[in-house]
Design an enzyme around this catalytic site. Structure first.
Site, short mmCIF file in Angstrom:
data_model
loop_
_atom_site.label_atom_id
_atom_site.label_comp_id
_atom_site.label_asym_id
_atom_site.label_seq_id
_atom_site.Cartn_x
_atom_site.Cartn_y
_atom_site.Cartn_z
N ASP A 1 68.17 52.23 8.39
CA ASP A 1 66.72 52.41 8.49
C ASP A 1 66.42 53.49 9.52
O ASP A 1 67.34 54.08 10.10
CB ASP A 1 65.97 51.08 8.74
CG ASP A 1 65.93 50.67 10.19
OD1 ASP A 1 66.65 51.27 11.02
OD2 ASP A 1 65.18 49.73 10.51
N ASP B 1 66.97 40.68 9.47
CA ASP B 1 67.86 41.16 10.53
C ASP B 1 67.26 40.76 11.86
O ASP B 1 66.04 40.59 11.98
CB ASP B 1 68.00 42.68 10.48
CG ASP B 1 66.70 43.37 10.79
OD1 ASP B 1 66.44 43.65 11.98
OD2 ASP B 1 65.91 43.62 9.86
N CYS C 1 83.14 23.79 21.02
CA CYS C 1 82.84 24.85 20.05
C CYS C 1 84.10 25.28 19.32
O CYS C 1 85.11 25.56 19.95
CB CYS C 1 82.20 26.04 20.76
SG CYS C 1 81.87 27.38 19.60
N CYS D 1 84.48 28.04 17.72
CA CYS D 1 84.63 29.49 17.56
C CYS D 1 85.82 30.00 18.37
O CYS D 1 86.19 29.45 19.41
CB CYS D 1 83.33 30.23 17.92
SG CYS D 1 83.22 30.87 19.59
N CYS E 1 85.33 30.78 22.23
CA CYS E 1 85.32 29.64 23.15
C CYS E 1 86.71 29.04 23.28
O CYS E 1 87.13 28.65 24.37
CB CYS E 1 84.33 28.57 22.69
SG CYS E 1 82.61 29.12 22.82
N HIS F 1 79.33 34.53 20.27
CA HIS F 1 79.39 33.08 20.01
C HIS F 1 78.06 32.59 19.43
O HIS F 1 78.03 31.85 18.45
CB HIS F 1 79.73 32.32 21.31
CG HIS F 1 79.18 30.93 21.35
ND1 HIS F 1 79.88 29.83 20.89
CD2 HIS F 1 77.95 30.46 21.73
CE1 HIS F 1 79.12 28.75 21.00
NE2 HIS F 1 77.94 29.11 21.51
ZN LIG Z 1 81.92 29.43 20.71
#
Ligand SMILES: [Zn+2]
Length: 425
Positions: A94, A256, A368, A370, A373, A395
Site C-alpha cells: 500500500d 492488518d 506458553c 510458543c 517463551c 509472542h
Molecule cells: Zn510465548
C-alpha cells in the site's frame, strides 16, 4: 479471515546473548536476523503489508525504514524472497497514506506506485488514497467539510486510473480499491463506485479512530447497498478481536494491525498477552541505555555503581526465580530498589511493583507453548532492549493468531491462502 502484519523492519537476532546482553561479533543484520514468521510457530500471520512510504524515500515525510542497499535488495529479490516468506504467506502493498495525511494531494503518481508493487512483485496492491480523518454520520453532504469531500473524490479518481493501469500492465497484480468516507453512506457509496470500476476487493481506510459500532454501521450500510455484489473487504489498521466475527458476517475477509506487537513495548501495562489476560513486563532498563537514569547519574543524584549493582541484582534474581531458586518477595525487593533509582521522585506515582507481583506470581511465560517463551523463559517478560521487547511482541502475535484460529469465520477454509496466493514470486 486473513491477518496481515505491517512491515516496519522488525527483526530479532537469533544468536543474541541474553546473559551478556550482546550480539555475536560476526552477526550481519540482513543475513542473520529473522522476522516473526521465521521464529514463531505456527505462523503468526497470514501475510505481510508493506508500505511504499516505508520503503522509498520520497515526499512522504518521516517514514523511510529502509537504507538504500536494503531497498535495492527488496527490488532485486522481490518481496517473497526478501522477507523469506513461507509458501502459504501472501503479500500486500500500500502507499502508507498516513504518512502524507497533511499533504493536499497524495505525493505519488500511479506509475510510481505500480513500479513499487510490480518492482517488488507483490501479490496485491492498494490503490492510492487520501485519508479523511473524521466521522460524521447522518450529516447532509452539503454540510461536510469541502476538504473531506475532495479527499474522497481524489481517492476514487485515483482508484479508477489505478485499476485501468493495472489492467494495462497485466503483471498479475491483484488490484485492491481503497475506500474513504466519513459516514456509513459515504463509505458505502465509495465501495459501490469501486465495485462498479471492477474491484473485487476493497480496503476500508481511515477507520482506525472509529468506535467498533461505527465500523459495524459502515459495514451494515455497505452490505445493504451492495448485497451480492459486495467485494471482499479489508480493514486497514484495525484489530478488534471481540468483533471479528461480526466484521466477518459483513464481508470482512482480511485486516492488518501492529497493535498487539507494539503493546509489548509501547503500552504502559499490557505488555505480555495470554489467551485470557495481559501482563505487565518487568522493567529492568540498562543503566547506560536509560536516558532518565543517565541524567540522574550525571546530576549526582544516583551513584552509577549502585545503579549497576541494582540492575545486575534484578536480572540475577529474576533468573533464579524462574528456576525456582528464590521466592517472589526477594525479587520484588530488588526490583523496588532499582525502580526507586530509575524513577526517583516519581516512584510513588508511577510504581509498577504491584503489577510485577501479579506477573511473577502467575508466571504466564511458563505455560506458553510458543517457541520464544520455551527458549528464553523469564527473559521474555523482561522489558529491556529491543531483542527482548520485540520477542515479546512476536509472542503476542502468536497469541493473537491462536485466538483467531479458534474463531470460526464464514468462508475460512484450509486452502484459503493457497487459493489467494498468486503465481508470482
Ligand atoms: Zn510465548
Amino acid at each position: 479471515m486473513k491477518f496481515y502484519f505491517p512491515d516496519s523492519q522488525d527483526l530479532v537476532s537469533p544468536t543474541y546473548d541474553f546473559l551478556q546482553d550482546e550480539y555475536l561479533p560476526t552477526r550481519v543484520r540482513q543475513r542473520d536476523d529473522v522476522y516473526a514468521h521465521e521464529v514463531v510457530t505456527p505462523l503468526p500471520y497470514d501475510g505481510i503489508l508493506v508500505s511504499k512510504a516505508i520503503v522509498d524515500p520520497s515526499a512522504a515525510r518521516g517514514a523511510g525504514k529502509y537504507a538504500a542497499p536494503q531497498r535495492a535488495r527488496l527490488y532485486r529479490l522481490g518481496v517473497r524472497r526478501f522477507f523469506r516468506l513461507p509458501e502459504s504467506m501472501v503479500s500486500l502493498g500500500d502507499c502508507g497514506a498516513f504518512n502524507y495525511i497533511d499533504e493536499e494531494y497524495p505525493p505519488y503518481s500511479i506509475d510510481e506506485v505500480l513500479n513499487f508493487y510490480d518492482g517488488c512483485r507483490f501479490d496485491a496492491g492498494v490503490s492510492i488514497d487520501h485519508v479523511i480523518f473524521g466521522y460524521r454520520p447522518g450529516v447532509p453532504d452539503d454540510f461536510i467539510d469541502e476538504a473531506w469531500r475532495k479527499r474522497r473524490t481524489i481517492s476514487l479518481d485515483l482508484a479508477e486510473k489505478f485499476i485501468a493501469a493495472v489492467a494495462e500492465r497485466d503483471t498479475g497484480l491483484e488490484p485492491v480499491g481503497a475506500a474513504q468516507g466519513w459516514s456509513p453512506e459515504s463509505y458505502a457509496d465509495s465501495v459501490a463506485q469501486l465495485a462498479e470500476m471492477g474491484y473485487r476487493r476493497v480496503a476500508l481506510g481511515g477507520m482506525v479512530p472509529l468506535k467498533t459500532d461505527e465500523i459495524v454501521a459502515c459495514l451494515v450500510e455497505i452490505t445493504e447497498r451492495l448485497g451480492e455484489n459486495r467485494p471482499h473487504l479489508h480493514l486497514l489498521g484495525i484489530n478488534r478481536l471481540d468483533s471479528m466475527s461480526t466484521f466477518a458476517d459483513y464481508g470482512v475477509t482480511s485486516f492488518d494491525s501492529t497493535s498487539v506487537f507494539r503493546q509489548a513495548f509501547m503500552d504502559d501495562r499490557n505488555n505480555y498477552h495470554t489467551d485470557e489476560s495481559t501482563f505487565t513486563a518487568i522493567r529492568v532498563p540498562q543503566v547506560d541505555g536509560n536516558p532518565a537514569l543517565k541524567r540522574r547519574v550525571l546530576a549526582g543524584k544516583v551513584s552509577q555503581s549502585a545503579a549497576i549493582h541494582a540492575e545486575r541484582e534484578c536480572l540475577a534474581l529474576l533468573r533464579a526465580y524462574d528456576q525456582g531458586g528464590v521466592d517472589v518477595e526477594e525479587v520484588l525487593a530488588a526490583l523496588t530498589v532499582y525502580e526507586r533509582l530509575v524513577l526517583g521522585d516519581d516512584t510513588k506515582k508511577k510504581s509498577y511493583i504491584a503489577s510485577y507481583r501479579r506477573t511473577l506470581e502467575e508466571k504466564p511465560w511458563q505455560d506458553c507453548p510458543c517457541g520464544l517463551c520455551r527458549a528464553h523463559g523469564i527473559e521474555i517478560v523482561v522489558f529491556r532492549g529491543t531483542e527482548r521487547n520485540k520477542r515479546r511482541g512476536f509472542h503476542n502475535l502468536s497469541v493473537l493468531e491462536a485466538k483467531m484460529r479458534r474463531l470460526q469465520f464464514p468462508g475460512d477454509r484450509g486452502d484459503d491462502a493457497a487459493e489467494a496466493r498468486s503465481t508470482r514470486g
